[in-house]
Scaffold this active site. Sequence first.
Site, PDB file in Angstrom:
ATOM      1  N   LYS A 197       0.622  -1.102  -0.042  1.00 39.27           N
ATOM      2  CA  LYS A 197       0.006  -0.121  -0.050  1.00 39.27           C
ATOM      3  C   LYS A 197       0.997   1.285  -0.039  1.00 39.27           C
ATOM      4  O   LYS A 197       0.771   2.260  -0.547  1.00 39.27           O
ATOM      5  CB  LYS A 197      -1.003  -0.021   1.505  1.00 39.27           C
ATOM      6  CG  LYS A 197      -1.980   1.405   1.430  1.00 39.27           C
ATOM      7  CD  LYS A 197      -2.890   1.185   2.200  1.00 39.27           C
ATOM      8  CE  LYS A 197      -3.465   2.518   2.462  1.00 39.27           C
ATOM      9  NZ  LYS A 197      -4.348   2.525   3.490  1.00 39.27           N
ATOM     10  N   GLU A 203      10.651  -4.804   4.219  1.00 36.21           N
ATOM     11  CA  GLU A 203      10.527  -6.355   3.961  1.00 36.21           C
ATOM     12  C   GLU A 203      10.360  -6.171   2.501  1.00 36.21           C
ATOM     13  O   GLU A 203      11.141  -6.942   1.630  1.00 36.21           O
ATOM     14  CB  GLU A 203       9.765  -7.202   4.694  1.00 36.21           C
ATOM     15  CG  GLU A 203       9.787  -7.196   6.130  1.00 36.21           C
ATOM     16  CD  GLU A 203       9.284  -6.157   6.966  1.00 36.21           C
ATOM     17  OE1 GLU A 203       9.057  -4.896   6.553  1.00 36.21           O
ATOM     18  OE2 GLU A 203       8.984  -6.412   8.048  1.00 36.21           O
ATOM     19  N   GLY A 256      -4.842  -1.513   4.438  1.00 36.66           N
ATOM     20  CA  GLY A 256      -3.939  -2.581   4.187  1.00 36.66           C
ATOM     21  C   GLY A 256      -4.857  -4.183   4.384  1.00 36.66           C
ATOM     22  O   GLY A 256      -4.535  -5.038   3.643  1.00 36.66           O
ATOM     23  N   ARG A 257      -5.015  -4.228   5.730  1.00 35.69           N
ATOM     24  CA  ARG A 257      -5.731  -5.777   5.997  1.00 35.69           C
ATOM     25  C   ARG A 257      -7.252  -5.881   5.646  1.00 35.69           C
ATOM     26  O   ARG A 257      -7.800  -7.000   5.630  1.00 35.69           O
ATOM     27  CB  ARG A 257      -5.825  -6.129   7.466  1.00 35.69           C
ATOM     28  CG  ARG A 257      -6.429  -4.840   8.351  1.00 35.69           C
ATOM     29  CD  ARG A 257      -6.237  -4.937   9.882  1.00 35.69           C
ATOM     30  NE  ARG A 257      -6.478  -4.165  10.585  1.00 35.69           N
ATOM     31  CZ  ARG A 257      -5.876  -2.736  10.778  1.00 35.69           C
ATOM     32  NH1 ARG A 257      -4.640  -2.443  10.188  1.00 35.69           N
ATOM     33  NH2 ARG A 257      -6.197  -1.757  11.426  1.00 35.69           N
ATOM     34  N   GLU A 342      -4.681  -7.002  14.745  1.00 35.80           N
ATOM     35  CA  GLU A 342      -4.147  -5.564  14.237  1.00 35.80           C
ATOM     36  C   GLU A 342      -5.397  -4.422  14.485  1.00 35.80           C
ATOM     37  O   GLU A 342      -5.052  -3.243  14.503  1.00 35.80           O
ATOM     38  CB  GLU A 342      -3.731  -5.656  12.761  1.00 35.80           C
ATOM     39  CG  GLU A 342      -2.896  -4.473  12.410  1.00 35.80           C
ATOM     40  CD  GLU A 342      -1.928  -4.684  11.298  1.00 35.80           C
ATOM     41  OE1 GLU A 342      -0.770  -4.939  11.603  1.00 35.80           O
ATOM     42  OE2 GLU A 342      -2.469  -4.330  10.219  1.00 35.80           O
ATOM     43  N   HIS A 373      -5.980 -33.894  16.903  1.00 39.42           N
ATOM     44  CA  HIS A 373      -5.034 -34.860  17.511  1.00 39.42           C
ATOM     45  C   HIS A 373      -3.788 -34.042  18.048  1.00 39.42           C
ATOM     46  O   HIS A 373      -2.737 -34.605  18.250  1.00 39.42           O
ATOM     47  CB  HIS A 373      -4.498 -35.851  16.268  1.00 39.42           C
ATOM     48  CG  HIS A 373      -5.571 -36.523  16.001  1.00 39.42           C
ATOM     49  ND1 HIS A 373      -5.862 -37.774  16.432  1.00 39.42           N
ATOM     50  CD2 HIS A 373      -6.617 -36.599  15.011  1.00 39.42           C
ATOM     51  CE1 HIS A 373      -7.073 -38.250  15.738  1.00 39.42           C
ATOM     52  NE2 HIS A 373      -7.426 -37.393  14.727  1.00 39.42           N
ATOM     53  N   LYS A 487       9.191  -0.827  14.317  1.00 37.26           N
ATOM     54  CA  LYS A 487       9.949  -0.591  13.377  1.00 37.26           C
ATOM     55  C   LYS A 487      10.881   0.475  13.539  1.00 37.26           C
ATOM     56  O   LYS A 487      11.980   0.509  12.796  1.00 37.26           O
ATOM     57  CB  LYS A 487       8.875   0.126  12.352  1.00 37.26           C
ATOM     58  CG  LYS A 487       7.992  -1.177  11.775  1.00 37.26           C
ATOM     59  CD  LYS A 487       6.902  -0.365  10.627  1.00 37.26           C
ATOM     60  CE  LYS A 487       5.741  -1.322  10.304  1.00 37.26           C
ATOM     61  NZ  LYS A 487       4.806  -0.542   9.541  1.00 37.26           N
TER      62      LYS A 487
HETATM   63  O1  F6P Z   1       3.150  -3.081   9.647  1.00 39.27           O
HETATM   64  C1  F6P Z   1       1.918  -3.370   9.526  1.00 39.27           C
HETATM   65  C2  F6P Z   1       1.397  -2.868   8.286  1.00 39.27           C
HETATM   66  O2  F6P Z   1       1.199  -1.601   8.004  1.00 39.27           O
HETATM   67  C3  F6P Z   1       0.160  -3.486   7.782  1.00 39.27           C
HETATM   68  O3  F6P Z   1      -1.083  -2.875   8.313  1.00 39.27           O
HETATM   69  C4  F6P Z   1       0.148  -3.687   6.385  1.00 39.27           C
HETATM   70  O4  F6P Z   1      -0.849  -4.639   5.963  1.00 39.27           O
HETATM   71  C5  F6P Z   1       1.365  -4.235   6.344  1.00 39.27           C
HETATM   72  O5  F6P Z   1       2.218  -3.336   7.155  1.00 39.27           O
HETATM   73  C6  F6P Z   1       2.071  -3.924   5.023  1.00 39.27           C
HETATM   74  O6  F6P Z   1       2.302  -2.692   4.708  1.00 39.27           O
HETATM   75  P1  F6P Z   1       2.260  -2.201   3.234  1.00 39.27           P
HETATM   76  O7  F6P Z   1       0.906  -2.841   2.165  1.00 39.27           O
HETATM   77  O8  F6P Z   1       2.086  -0.770   3.017  1.00 39.27           O
HETATM   78  O9  F6P Z   1       3.638  -2.680   2.550  1.00 39.27           O
END
Ligand code: F6P
Length: 514
Positions: A197, A203, A256-257, A342, A373, A487
Amino acid sequence: MTDPISTTWDAICALPQPKLSELFAADPDRLEKLSQRLEASFGELGDLGIRFDWSKTHLDDAILDQLEALAEAMDFDAQREALFGGGIVNPTEGRAATHGAMRGSGTEADVEEAQALTTRMGMLVEAIHHGALGEVNHLIHIGIGGSALGPDLAVDALARDLSLVDVHVVSNIDGLALEQAFAACDPATTLIAIASKTFTTIETMTNAASALKWLGDNGVDDPSGRVIALTANPEGAVEWGVDETRILPFPESVGGRYSLWSSIGFPVALAVGMDDFQAMLAGAQAIDTHFREAQGRANLPLLAAFADQYYTRARWCQTRAVFAYDERLDLLPDYLQQLEMESNGKSVSAKGEPVDRPTAAVTWGGVGTDAQHAVFQLLHQGTHLIPVDFIASIAPGDQLDPAHHKSLLINCFAQGAALMAGGNMSADGKDPARAFPGDRPSAMILVDDLDAAALGALIAFHEHRTFANAVLMGINPFDQFGVELGKKMAKDIDAGEGDFDASTKALMEAAGMG
Ligand code: F6P
């Protein structure tokens, strides 16, 4: 002024607590009152049929009366209309939450914008299927959190039998994750989707750079020509080097979610085709319509939230478990963890005041029958009270002897019945080691067939359940500042800045960062 939240919980906690068996015995209409079948038809895109059964929870008329009054006091109707009407439902960030518009539930302007974006995505998907980017056999989808969990779940659930393109979702910064995807893909026929987003997530940007390098190192002439960006920050993607024609934007107001419905769902559409993607949106929209129109306890996401609230706030349950009796939903607990934890893992209200009762429970789970199990011992005989959700499909996903699926469903139904009934398995009925206390709650979601529409409906049901929980607690489910401090500290460590505690310093030194 009295606080409706604490007044409600004081009143609910003062009510008698009949056992589930007593609740069934006392009210012959209980099943009818607390279960409901939702149906919808989407023409060529198929049909939807889902049964929701919350009768094996401790909700009864007295509790429901209180919770309906709480919903009214918390302005549930107005907040729900604000959600679909593009109102500011995320006050700390001054934003609307328009994921509903991506599936047709929102203001005319939001829906129009969403449909144009989906059409654009569909054109790119069709073009790729028709060879516009050459032979494409693999897609490495790079994203994290909401930019990975939804696509991963949906591809895993829907593309098992027939995947038009082999999709690998990579989220972790741990290079092992990307290496595993590289090992399964031919660079000459691989596309890279960068899903973020913000287009700044460390990452994702690190993995994206390594994926481009991998393409270049393996004979692909124009690695950036193989990249598609899925983002609400198209300028950032251009700056990063993605050609504008391969950027699929989505609105900033889609969280995002909640972004699976937007271009973040691109790998799903590429794997199963636009018709199934549209069916997923249609299934979600059917739940939107129900959520918008049904009142009080007849509103299924709200009813589920009533039970969630009751168990966390009156019975102090710290966790809620979800068991899908379907291999295709093995990633659902991961998806729900982000959605619920979240969103509602907060300690202050939307007004910034401390909450005085627990907020989101810890969501966890797995697939049946495997979990029976492994962890069900604790559910049946442990000291924790853990409300359980079961999810299953009447139609099988496999082609084997129907005995497999029959046994899967039998086990699922038996677990809910056993949790509620309890008993003693010893010959004389007296051995405490073989005693089952029973009276343990569960809910059941039974879909006719776990297809794209049903998956969309299942996810949207949980989105609205999460929202309804937030409204009942007076918290903002749409921000997530809790992820920021870690972060920042990671950045500080990387930059050699900041004054860390002795333990952290020692760890840094041990890893050669001192
Ligand atoms: O660190 C949390 C977060 O902001 C989430 O809410 C989001 O889904 C994820 O990181 C990834 O963010 P982005 O889509 O901006 O890379």
